[in-house]
Design a protein around this motif. Structure first.
Motif, PDB file in Angstrom:
ATOM      1  N   UNK A   1       0.833  -1.204   0.000  1.00  0.00           N
ATOM      2  CA  UNK A   1       0.000   0.000   0.000  1.00  0.00           C
ATOM      3  C   UNK A   1       0.865   1.250   0.000  1.00  0.00           C
ATOM      4  N   UNK A   2       1.958   1.224   0.748  1.00  0.00           N
ATOM      5  CA  UNK A   2       2.864   2.373   0.789  1.00  0.00           C
ATOM      6  C   UNK A   2       3.453   2.654  -0.589  1.00  0.00           C
ATOM      7  N   UNK A   3       3.881   1.615  -1.281  1.00  0.00           N
ATOM      8  CA  UNK A   3       4.454   1.800  -2.614  1.00  0.00           C
ATOM      9  C   UNK A   3       3.394   2.265  -3.607  1.00  0.00           C
ATOM     10  N   UNK A   4       2.193   1.726  -3.493  1.00  0.00           N
ATOM     11  CA  UNK A   4       1.098   2.137  -4.386  1.00  0.00           C
ATOM     12  C   UNK A   4       0.762   3.608  -4.157  1.00  0.00           C
ATOM     13  N   UNK A   5       0.650   4.003  -2.902  1.00  0.00           N
ATOM     14  CA  UNK A   5       0.353   5.408  -2.607  1.00  0.00           C
ATOM     15  C   UNK A   5       1.478   6.328  -3.092  1.00  0.00           C
ATOM     16  N   UNK A   6       2.718   5.895  -2.930  1.00  0.00           N
ATOM     17  CA  UNK A   6       3.848   6.685  -3.403  1.00  0.00           C
ATOM     18  C   UNK A   6       3.815   6.874  -4.906  1.00  0.00           C
ATOM     19  N   UNK A   7       3.481   5.822  -5.634  1.00  0.00           N
ATOM     20  CA  UNK A   7       3.428   5.957  -7.091  1.00  0.00           C
ATOM     21  C   UNK A   7       2.246   6.804  -7.531  1.00  0.00           C
ATOM     22  N   UNK A   8       1.140   6.754  -6.786  1.00  0.00           N
ATOM     23  CA  UNK A   8      -0.004   7.607  -7.116  1.00  0.00           C
ATOM     24  C   UNK A   8       0.336   9.076  -6.856  1.00  0.00           C
ATOM     25  N   UNK A   9       1.052   9.342  -5.781  1.00  0.00           N
ATOM     26  CA  UNK A   9       1.496  10.711  -5.511  1.00  0.00           C
ATOM     27  C   UNK A   9       2.500  11.156  -6.567  1.00  0.00           C
ATOM     28  N   UNK A  10       3.397  10.255  -6.958  1.00  0.00           N
ATOM     29  CA  UNK A  10       4.398  10.574  -7.973  1.00  0.00           C
ATOM     30  C   UNK A  10       3.787  10.908  -9.310  1.00  0.00           C
ATOM     31  N   UNK A  11       2.776  10.181  -9.725  1.00  0.00           N
ATOM     32  CA  UNK A  11       2.151  10.465 -11.009  1.00  0.00           C
ATOM     33  C   UNK A  11       1.349  11.754 -10.927  1.00  0.00           C
ATOM     34  N   UNK A  12       0.823  12.080  -9.750  1.00  0.00           N
ATOM     35  CA  UNK A  12       0.113  13.351  -9.579  1.00  0.00           C
ATOM     36  C   UNK A  12       1.080  14.524  -9.600  1.00  0.00           C
TER      37      UNK A  12
END
Length: 122
Positions: free
Chosen positions: A106-117
């Motif tokens: 979940x941490x990695x998924x959230x990080x990638x979602x923030x990164x793409x934003x």
């Protein structure tokens, strides 16, 4: 080839942040600046934070589906952890490990979602 390069650089970000945060924690623990309970908390939070940073990097480099890129990155890291725990540390598999792996994913998924934003606002 570009995708493998992005995964490799994200993995290097994860390893570098793991080493830096662990060094800082060890330094503060050695001089008794932080207590044992806080060290136990940091042992859990350091990999979560490191995968968030790696997820942000891969999210910034991906074009779409940042959550999927973060999931792939976390699965690579989780497989590495499982192999390391079984072969090197001889740790048996427990139910609490599943929860820890889910939190890491979940941490990695959230990080990638923030990164793409972040990429879309640049």
């Amino acid at each position: 080839m570009k995708y493998i390069k992005n995964i490799g650089i994200s993995t290097l970000y994860i390893i570098a942040s793991l080493l830096i945060f662990t060094f800082i924690m060890t330094f503060f623990s050695y001089f008794n600046i932080i207590g044992d309970k806080f060290v136990s908390f940091l042992k859990i939070m350091i990999p979560i934070t490191s995968l968030f940073i790696g997820g942000m990097y891969i999210g910034r480099r991906s074009n779409k589906k940042g959550w999927f890129e973060g999931l792939k990155l976390s699965l690579i890291f989780i497989i590495f952890l499982i192999i390391f725990e079984f072969l090197a540390l001889n740790i048996s598999f427990e139910a609490k490990n599943i929860l820890y792996y889910i939190i890491i994913a979940i941490s990695s998924i959230l990080g990638s979602m923030v990164g793409i934003s972040i990429k879309k606002t640049d």
